[in-house]
Design an enzyme around this catalytic site. Structure first.
Site, PDB file in Angstrom:
ATOM      1  N   PHE A   1       0.815  -1.222   0.000  1.00 19.62           N
ATOM      2  CA  PHE A   1       0.000   0.000   0.000  1.00 19.62           C
ATOM      3  C   PHE A   1       0.846   1.268   0.000  1.00 19.62           C
ATOM      4  O   PHE A   1       0.407   2.321   0.465  1.00 19.62           O
ATOM      5  CB  PHE A   1      -0.982   0.003   1.187  1.00 19.62           C
ATOM      6  CG  PHE A   1      -1.712  -1.294   1.372  1.00 19.62           C
ATOM      7  CD1 PHE A   1      -2.604  -1.733   0.401  1.00 19.62           C
ATOM      8  CD2 PHE A   1      -1.499  -2.094   2.483  1.00 19.62           C
ATOM      9  CE1 PHE A   1      -3.271  -2.943   0.540  1.00 19.62           C
ATOM     10  CE2 PHE A   1      -2.159  -3.298   2.629  1.00 19.62           C
ATOM     11  CZ  PHE A   1      -3.049  -3.725   1.659  1.00 19.62           C
TER      12      PHE A   1
ATOM     13  N   GLY B   1      -0.300  -8.433  -3.999  1.00 19.43           N
ATOM     14  CA  GLY B   1      -1.693  -8.800  -3.772  1.00 19.43           C
ATOM     15  C   GLY B   1      -2.567  -8.302  -4.899  1.00 19.43           C
ATOM     16  O   GLY B   1      -3.768  -8.558  -4.952  1.00 19.43           O
TER      17      GLY B   1
ATOM     18  N   ARG C   1      -9.270  -0.948 -20.088  1.00 19.20           N
ATOM     19  CA  ARG C   1      -9.547  -2.390 -20.167  1.00 19.20           C
ATOM     20  C   ARG C   1      -9.276  -3.045 -18.821  1.00 19.20           C
ATOM     21  O   ARG C   1      -8.228  -2.802 -18.205  1.00 19.20           O
ATOM     22  CB  ARG C   1      -8.672  -3.013 -21.249  1.00 19.20           C
ATOM     23  CG  ARG C   1      -8.743  -4.528 -21.282  1.00 19.20           C
ATOM     24  CD  ARG C   1      -8.005  -5.089 -22.485  1.00 19.20           C
ATOM     25  NE  ARG C   1      -8.828  -4.983 -23.688  1.00 19.20           N
ATOM     26  CZ  ARG C   1      -8.337  -4.814 -24.916  1.00 19.20           C
ATOM     27  NH1 ARG C   1      -7.039  -4.691 -25.106  1.00 19.20           N
ATOM     28  NH2 ARG C   1      -9.145  -4.743 -25.954  1.00 19.20           N
TER      29      ARG C   1
ATOM     30  N   LEU D   1      -8.123  -6.099 -17.166  1.00 20.64           N
ATOM     31  CA  LEU D   1      -7.349  -7.249 -17.642  1.00 20.64           C
ATOM     32  C   LEU D   1      -7.856  -8.556 -17.047  1.00 20.64           C
ATOM     33  O   LEU D   1      -7.816  -9.601 -17.689  1.00 20.64           O
ATOM     34  CB  LEU D   1      -5.864  -7.048 -17.314  1.00 20.64           C
ATOM     35  CG  LEU D   1      -5.256  -5.769 -17.921  1.00 20.64           C
ATOM     36  CD1 LEU D   1      -3.818  -5.584 -17.437  1.00 20.64           C
ATOM     37  CD2 LEU D   1      -5.312  -5.810 -19.446  1.00 20.64           C
ATOM     38  N   ASN D   2      -8.302  -8.470 -15.786  1.00 25.23           N
ATOM     39  CA  ASN D   2      -8.865  -9.651 -15.120  1.00 25.23           C
ATOM     40  C   ASN D   2      -9.939  -9.163 -14.153  1.00 25.23           C
ATOM     41  O   ASN D   2      -9.618  -8.603 -13.103  1.00 25.23           O
ATOM     42  CB  ASN D   2      -7.758 -10.409 -14.371  1.00 25.23           C
ATOM     43  CG  ASN D   2      -8.286 -11.657 -13.660  1.00 25.23           C
ATOM     44  OD1 ASN D   2      -9.456 -11.720 -13.271  1.00 25.23           O
ATOM     45  ND2 ASN D   2      -7.433 -12.645 -13.494  1.00 25.23           N
TER      46      ASN D   2
ATOM     47  N   LYS E   1     -11.773 -10.529 -12.086  1.00 25.62           N
ATOM     48  CA  LYS E   1     -11.782 -11.118 -10.740  1.00 25.62           C
ATOM     49  C   LYS E   1     -10.766 -10.410  -9.838  1.00 25.62           C
ATOM     50  O   LYS E   1     -11.110  -9.952  -8.752  1.00 25.62           O
ATOM     51  CB  LYS E   1     -11.488 -12.617 -10.830  1.00 25.62           C
ATOM     52  CG  LYS E   1     -11.640 -13.335  -9.508  1.00 25.62           C
ATOM     53  CD  LYS E   1     -11.457 -14.840  -9.642  1.00 25.62           C
ATOM     54  CE  LYS E   1     -12.758 -15.522 -10.018  1.00 25.62           C
ATOM     55  NZ  LYS E   1     -12.691 -16.997  -9.864  1.00 25.62           N
TER      56      LYS E   1
ATOM     57  N   GLY F   1      -4.853   2.089 -14.487  1.00 29.95           N
ATOM     58  CA  GLY F   1      -4.781   1.627 -13.102  1.00 29.95           C
ATOM     59  C   GLY F   1      -6.176   1.453 -12.520  1.00 29.95           C
ATOM     60  O   GLY F   1      -7.127   2.100 -12.956  1.00 29.95           O
TER      61      GLY F   1
ATOM     62  N   GLU G   1      -6.079   1.878  -7.026  1.00 29.41           N
ATOM     63  CA  GLU G   1      -6.187   3.025  -6.129  1.00 29.41           C
ATOM     64  C   GLU G   1      -7.441   3.845  -6.379  1.00 29.41           C
ATOM     65  O   GLU G   1      -7.912   4.566  -5.494  1.00 29.41           O
ATOM     66  CB  GLU G   1      -4.937   3.901  -6.247  1.00 29.41           C
ATOM     67  CG  GLU G   1      -3.700   3.112  -5.854  1.00 29.41           C
ATOM     68  CD  GLU G   1      -2.429   3.935  -5.755  1.00 29.41           C
ATOM     69  OE1 GLU G   1      -1.517   3.500  -5.056  1.00 29.41           O
ATOM     70  OE2 GLU G   1      -2.351   5.007  -6.378  1.00 29.41           O
TER      71      GLU G   1
END
Lengths: 316, 734, 223
Positions: B244, B471, B617, B619-620, B622, B691, B694
């Site tokens: 973080f 993470g 986009r 990317l994943n 989940k 991003g 955040e």
């Protein structure tokens, strides 16, 4: 953590005798507070007497119709016991409001009573603290005191007692049973078990050196609505800002003890006569001599409002 | 690969693997306890000694003398390192305070010694025997008293002050005005894994197994601190137990493990003890923020001003709380200022979304207050003041900006129309119930990132980059990228991260890791595809990579054949042109929150949460969703409980453990919903991603604050919003 | 009984320490001697020099295998697992019972391994995350955490999983919680029950919402 020798005791008398014989010995049961403090060298026993295998883990009926709670009954077992849930719901609720599942699985009845304050200055060994180092001063006075005592404190210490269980026991008129190193046993009413800080905040209970808690006895059930209401910023796994333990009878009479406001569970029996008149009247007497700091004065309002909510719930 | 023109169609757009909710490839290790964190390399460095750090007992002053006699004589002690015997140490370029203090002390719990012993128990006990004689000096610890003496200081990505038009005149002329001051407290990262390092020397070469977000930065700073060449430092950090922003730079564990290992002549491991972390390491600085907004009666903002004060050690940096105010809302006349006071508290530094996180806490309450003054729904007010260009430089448009769609989508999904605009009207049993909204905004940063990709004869694609996974899901999205590019299933991809022997990546910080590191892998894969095509006799422009085959026309050859007579490897770096200058790149979202406020006790509990994000986009979905819910939760913490309490007499954070510094637990957090708008941003990178990690925290706390107001009618402008700040203003119980 | 796991565990034996006699301290609970305990303790429990570590032998079962250790009496169960036995799946997050990362299951109950001494577990059975499953053969709870992304950095994860496994047993055993509406009734599985019971496991990455989904799935499949 300073080095210590370790022994496992087999009987209460043996444990008490070992404590008397060994200077700076401590009993260890759940260890959830003692080891925490030993790591910081706030507690520095030179000898640990492991009492976990004493046969003090039973909950048994008393001849007076109450319950005798072994000193080593784990908080989880105590909160789960059917008789406790049925007849002393207040106690079960208080236990379940405390700590975490993991800690309740280790912490014991006696250890819970003996846990020490969570004052951050007590925990920071760089800072003066009369409880940790008598005579060094109290850093919480004039410092961060949001969590601290609003009543019964002294110039030497404004710490609170962190236990939830003890607050419920106080309202239930529990009695602490002990054995001393000479084998003598005694019964200490819970109200007399914890001390106010006065000039000696390092002495937190009326236990004598080497005296071992063997059980806590609950008088026969008093019925009534039993409510334990714990108020905290975080929804769980946090110490109380204020807690209210109340037993309210159909006729409006009852008992009230507060947690999070003093160096011990706070109960003033004279205030309980005002229960039928409502929370304001009760807290006016209960907290009559309060001397809060700027940071914790809200606890007075909070205690009154929480009690009001509890009384409403009890009536409803 | 230079990325200097907007992305066109490329293999990533196939979305066979990218964009899919793939389980984390590191999941089986993490869930079985077989992922190796910094303190756990038993096989790599057997028989380590243990270091335990002694922290300063004063905030400012000098060490008169250190008496090590008792500690040295303690059983098992192998070495004790202090500033006196450590040899010459430079200060790293990334930290403000020195990692090993003495004789001068810069902050409370600054490390002053490390005691190295055979066992952890011995090191801990001996550390208590180190006797330090301090001469304490008066320090400055109260930001509120220093606002007048605070100096202008530039923030990340911009100057200290900005000014467009005549704010003062426009504000004075505005028919509806807000002038309010908000405060945010110091906050701790409180990641679950304490800063930890294991150090081993082989001659003049140092290997550090450490827990670190930015491998190359840390190699450079450790080398600088120890005055040894960078080539002599190897960092290994494949698993990081949370960062973080708290693990961006070397901390005392890394330096003192290295020094301890040198002194003891064997590997040494050091973990910061939890009660030391809060004052020893960095924190998000407290801010005081004054916001003035002027608007016409129909809700158009005409003047917006945001002034922010924060503090840090001498030579430190301010919080960039005004960042978003430069970009988020329209308004012709505007100003921002940033002032930095000198404080003698521990070092202030980056924490998740530094700048926007604190800035949005204030700005988005201010917008809510304006909405009320104007009698306009807070969702609509935000929509009304949307801007598609940088309001300070209108010639720059946003590369993508779908804030309005985020707000509209969220409002519909959340049932916003059922909300009572008047506060204090909704009751559910003992709870006063309210809802709040806030925009989310965080800039997207581009930074170069390299990777190496190898293909072996069994068709396994191995990616190596010094990128870290704190993470965030880096392992998985990198694997997805390589799988997509090389046309193989994800289980044919091996990803190796967090090693300074690998090409230098963007690292993890500022929500730049995902887009940049995968773009670097994309670049390397393009090169590898060319090598494969050449090897197999394809025209690389025409070759398609799919199903483990390379195809063109009627010809199809197994990918693995390209490495039949030896591994193929390619390395490249993604580098950026000036697209980020031409276009403002930001990420957007909307947070919706429902809270209950206990009618009697004023306890506040969050009941529902929804975030809608537009961040390029995804990317994943989940792992991206996990990032957002984690950030939302940290935002709840900031709103309701997190505060490093300063003892202003002695200059330290008093509540320096996880019992005193409360962060949300399970019981504080309801089910959380996240919606991603379907979006690609061709200006950001070939991945068309931005991003996300955040964005999720920016605005959440204000949405909570606004919901509390809506529930209770009590407006609190000082975080955290704890029950004591509401209690006196709630109706009588009864 | 198994041998100790690696040569590293013998490191103490090189040191000039008084070794505690095994007789008084390694007997399992059921076989505790009825002879006066104290006299024996006095013989064996004196440190050689003030401040020197007091070593003690202890044996307990970890994930189905008996481990015999010679540890400093100060060694916590957590450090014994991580440093002596190299079961590093159990994490040290705070070392003070404030985070739950060190949660292990002892005698069927979850506890914080950081707040208990290794020597206090003579004869007991410890289950760590490594005892639940392996990457190739995951426990249903581990698999559910992967499926629902019930973790991010992974550091609190072993503790969360051990806790979750134990929580389902606790509900089954009828142990009430702070949020159980009726104290006298058997507790039922619900998201609210789960959140309260899991609150001793902090996840700063905050996978909470996903963890609830993961555990709920396992609870459902068990019912």
């Amino acid at each position: 953590m300073k080095s210590f020798t370790y022994e496992r005791a087999n009987s209460p008398a043996e444990a008490a005798a070992a404590a008397a014989r060994t200077p700076r010995a401590k009993f260890i049961a759940g260890g959830t507070n003692l080891l925490d403090l030993m790591k910081l060298e706030i507690e520095t026993p030179s000898h640990l007497i492991d009492v976990n295998r004493l046969a003090l883990d039973k909950i048994e009926p008393t001849s007076e119709g109450g319950l005798r709670l072994g000193a080593l009954v784990r908080n989880t077992e105590l909160a789960t016991d059917e008789r406790v849930r049925r007849d002393y719901g207040l106690l079960s609720r208080a236990l379940l409001a405390g700590a975490s599942g993991q800690l309740r699985n280790k912490a014991t009845t006696a250890g819970n009573l003996l846990q020490r304050t969570r004052c951050p200055y007590f925990y920071d060994t760089n800072q003066p603290c009369n409880k940790r180092q008598p005579g060094s001063g109290c850093s919480a006075i004039g410092g961060f005191s949001r969590q601290h005592a609003v009543i019964g404190a002294s110039e030497a210490c404004i710490a609170t007692h962190p236990s939830d269980m003890a607050v419920a026991m106080c309202a239930l008129d529990a009695v602490v049973e002990t054995v001393r190193p000479d084998g003598a046993t005694r019964n200490i009413p819970i109200a007399e078990f914890h001390r106010l800080p006065g000039d000696t905040p390092e002495i937190e209970t009326t236990l004598a050196s080497g005296e071992l808690i063997t059980a806590v006895t609950l008088p026969k059930p008093v019925g009534g609505k039993q409510i334990y209401r714990k108020v905290r910023d975080r929804a769980s796994y946090a110490f109380a800002l204020v807690s209210v333990a109340a037993i309210v009878q159909r006729d409006g009479s009852g008992r009230v003890a507060l947690g999070g406001v003093a160096h011990k569970p706070w109960r003033v029996e004279a205030a309980e006569a005002d229960l039928p008149r409502g929370a304001k009247a009760v807290t006016a007497k209960l907290l009559a001599d309060a001397r809060p700091t700027r940071e914790n004065a809200f606890k007075l309002t909070l205690a009154e409002r929480t009690l009001a909510a509890v009384l409403t719930e009890a009536r409803g | 690969m230079k990325f200097d023109t907007p992305a066109t169609t490329n293999p990533i757009d196939q979305l066979r693997v990218i964009g899919q909710p793939v389980n984390r490839i590191d999941g089986p290790r993490k869930t079985t306890g077989t992922a190796t964190y910094a303190y756990e390399w038993h096989d790599a460095a057997p028989n380590p000694a243990y270091g335990y750090i002694v922290g300063s007992a004063i905030a400012k002053g000098r060490i008169n003398a250190i008496d090590l006699a008792a500690a040295k004589a303690a059983p098992g002690v192998l070495a004790i390192v202090t500033a006196e015997n450590a040899g010459k140490l430079e200060k790293g370029s990334l930290n403000t305070a020195k990692l090993l203090g003495g004789p001068d002390i810069q902050h409370y719990h600054q490390a002053v010694a490390v005691v190295v012993a055979e066992t952890f128990e011995q090191a801990r006990a001996a550390a208590q025997l180190v006797r330090v004689d301090y001469a304490s000096a008066q320090g400055a610890f109260d930001l509120a008293k220093l606002t007048d003496s605070a100096k202008p200081e530039k923030i990340t990505g911009g100057p200290a002050d900005t000014k467009v038009g005549d704010f003062a005149a426009a504000f004075a002329a505005a028919p509806v005005q807000l002038d309010a001051t908000y405060t945010t407290p110091d906050e701790a990262h409180a990641m679950m894994e304490p800063h930890a390092s294991m150090a081993a020397w082989d001659g003049d070469k140092l290997t550090l197994w450490t827990s670190n977000q930015m491998i190359a930065w840390n190699v450079a700073d450790i080398a600088k601190t120890l005055a040894i060449p960078k080539e002599k430092v190897r960092l290994i950090s494949p698993y990081i137990g949370g960062g973080f922003g708290g693990k961006l730079f070397p901390r005392a564990d890394a330096l003192l493990a290295a020094l301890g290992a040198r002194a003891a002549g064997r590997p040494v491991k050091v973990a910061l003890q939890r009660p030391l972390m809060f004052n020893n390491t960095t924190h998000r600085p407290a801010t005081i923020q004054r916001i003035r907004i002027g608007a016409s009666k129909d809700g158009k903002i005409t003047a917006i001003g945001h002034e922010s004060w924060s503090g840090d050690l001498p030579g430190g940096q301010p919080d960039g709380a005004v960042s978003q105010t430069r970009l988020l809302y329209a308004g012709a006349d505007r100003m921002t200022t940033t002032r930095l006071a000198v404080l003698d508290l521990p070092e202030a530094n980056a924490m998740r979304a530094p700048g926007e996180a604190t800035g949005m806490m204030a700005l988005e309450i201010a917008i809510d207050e304006m909405a009320e003054k104007l009698g306009i729904d807070p969702v609509e007010l935000r929509i009304l003041n949307d801007t598609q260009v940088d309001p300070e430089k209108p010639e720059r448009s946003f590369s993508q900006r779908r804030l309005i769609e985020c707000l509209r989508t969220g409002a519909e999904r959340f049932g916003w129309s059922k909300r009572s605009a008047a506060p204090g009207r909704v009751r559910d049993g003992r709870w006063l119930v309210g809802t709040g909204v806030a925009a989310a905004f965080r800039n997207n940063m581009l930074t170069k990132s390299a990777a190496r990709v190898r293909l072996d004869s069994s068709g396994i694609v191995t990616v190596e980059t010094d990128m870290t996974d704190i993470g965030t899901g880096s392992y998985t999205i990198i694997a997805q990228t390589a799988a997509e590019m090389m046309g193989v299933p994800i289980d044919k991809v091996v990803v190796r991260l967090g090693d300074s022997n690998f090409p230098v990546s963007a690292g993890s910080g500022g929500q730049w890791g995902g887009n940049n590191s995968t773009a670097g892998v994309y670049a390397a894969c393009i090169k590898l595809r060319e090598a494969v095509a050449q090897k197999l006799g394809f025209n690389s422009a025409e070759a398609a990579f799919a199903d483990g085959q390379v195809k063109s026309g009627n010809r199809s050859v197994p990918l693995a054949e390209a490495a039949g007579d030896g591994e193929l490897a390619a390395e490249d770096v993604i580098e950026y042109g000036d697209l980020a200058k031409k276009y403002q790149q930001s990420t957007f979202g909307a947070h919706f929150v429902e809270v209950g406020v206990d009618t009697a006790t004023a306890e506040i509990r969050v009941r529902r949460m929804l975030a809608v994000c537009a961040a390029g986009r995804i990317l994943n979905p989940k792992t991206a969703r996990s990032q957002v819910i984690g950030a939302m939760t940290m935002g709840v913490g900031a709103a309701l409980m997190e505060e490093l309490v300063i003892d202003k007499r002695h200059g330290f954070f008093v509540n320096h453990d996880l019992a005193g510094y409360e962060v949300p637990v399970h019981a504080d957090i309801p089910h959380q919903d996240v919606i991603f708008l379907d979006e690609t941003d061709p200006m950001s990178s070939p991945m068309k991603a931005k991003g996300i990690a955040e964005l999720g925290i920016c605005g959440v706390a204000a949405a909570v604050a606004n919901a509390i107001y809506n529930a209770s009618g009590v407006r609190v402008r000082d975080y955290p919003i704890t029950l004591d700040k509401l209690l006196d203003r709630l109706p009588e119980v009864g | 009984m198994d041998d100790m796991r690696s040569p590293g565990d013998f490191k103490f034996s090189r040191r000039d320490l008084l070794i505690v006699g095994a007789a008084s301290l390694t007997a399992p609970a059921v076989a505790v001697t009825t002879e006066p305990f104290v006299a024996k303790a006095e013989v064996v429990l004196k440190p050689a020099v003030p401040g020197a570590p007091v070593m003690s032998k202890v044996s307990f079962n970890v994930n189905g295998k008996t481990r015999v250790l010679e540890v400093d009496t100060r060694t916590t169960l957590l450090d014994a697992l991580r440093e002596n036995l190299h079961f590093t799946g159990t994490k040290k997050g705070c070392d003070h019972g404030q985070c739950g990362a060190c949660t292990v299951i002892v005698g069927g109950r979850r506890i914080n391994a950081c707040l208990t001494l290794a020597v206090m577990h003579e004869g007991e059975s410890v289950t760590t995350i490594e005892g639940l499953g392996t990457p190739d053969n995951m426990h249903p709870m581990q698999a559910a955490f992967v499926k629902h992304d019930g973790y991010q950095c992974g550091y609190c994860t072993p503790g969360q999983i051990c806790s979750a496994v134990a929580v389902l047993e606790e509900i089954k055993a009828g142990i009430p919680s702070h949020v159980s509406a009726d104290l006298t009734a058997a507790p039922q599985f619900s998201a609210a029950e789960l959140r309260e019971r899991m609150s001793g496991n902090i996840c700063r990455c905050a996978a909470y919402s996903n963890i609830v989904d993961a555990v709920t799935e396992v609870a459902g499949s068990k019912a």
